[in-house]
Design a protein around this motif. Structure first.
Motif, PDB file in Angstrom:
ATOM      1  N   ASN A 103       0.845  -1.187   0.000  1.00  0.00           N
ATOM      2  CA  ASN A 103       0.000   0.000   0.000  1.00  0.00           C
ATOM      3  C   ASN A 103       0.892   1.254   0.000  1.00  0.00           C
ATOM      4  O   ASN A 103       1.685   1.458   0.908  1.00  0.00           O
ATOM      5  N   LYS A 104       0.734   2.088  -1.020  1.00  0.00           N
ATOM      6  CA  LYS A 104       1.593   3.277  -1.154  1.00  0.00           C
ATOM      7  C   LYS A 104       1.388   4.267  -0.010  1.00  0.00           C
ATOM      8  O   LYS A 104       2.325   4.949   0.399  1.00  0.00           O
ATOM      9  N   THR A 105       0.171   4.345   0.496  1.00  0.00           N
ATOM     10  CA  THR A 105      -0.101   5.245   1.621  1.00  0.00           C
ATOM     11  C   THR A 105       0.661   4.789   2.854  1.00  0.00           C
ATOM     12  O   THR A 105       1.197   5.613   3.598  1.00  0.00           O
TER      13      THR A 105
END
Length: 120
Positions: A103-105
């Motif tokens: 997940n990039k977040t």
């Protein structure tokens, strides 16, 4: 993280934080074990964040870094005080970020934690 033992350890750390809060003795040991899993999986960002985290807890007997804001903050309003930090909630959030590194977040928030811990 991919390792099932690491995931179990993350779940244990989160459960312990819910039950006991920040119990420095067992928490620091668990963070060091979790860091070893991150070393095995060669995830340098997590390795560094976990080391900064347990060093911060050793120094302060608490976790004084706030949860990263959703919105980017300008430097003037980025003053961190102990009043606007919920140590257990922030630490639980940081630990939970290590579960899903696709997940990039999560990666972005881990970087913010790394920077905040480094400049604390």
């Amino acid at each position: 993280m991919e390792n099932k033992k690491a995931i179990k350890l993350i779940d244990k750390i989160l459960a312990d934080l819910d039950k006991k809060g920040i119990n420095t003795d067992s928490l620091i040991d668990d963070l060091k074990k979790l860091r070893e899993f991150a070393l095995e999986e060669q995830i340098p960002l997590v390795v560094k964040v976990l080391r900064y985290t347990y060093e911060h807890i050793e120094e302060n007997d608490s976790f004084l870094i706030p949860i990263p804001d959703d919105e980017p903050v300008d430097d003037d309003s980025a003053n961190v005080t102990a009043d606007n930090v919920e140590p257990v909630e922030s630490l639980k959030y940081l630990i939970s970020l290590t579960k899903s590194l696709t997940n990039k977040t999560n990666i972005a928030d881990l970087r913010e934690y790394r920077d905040a811990l480094n400049s604390y």
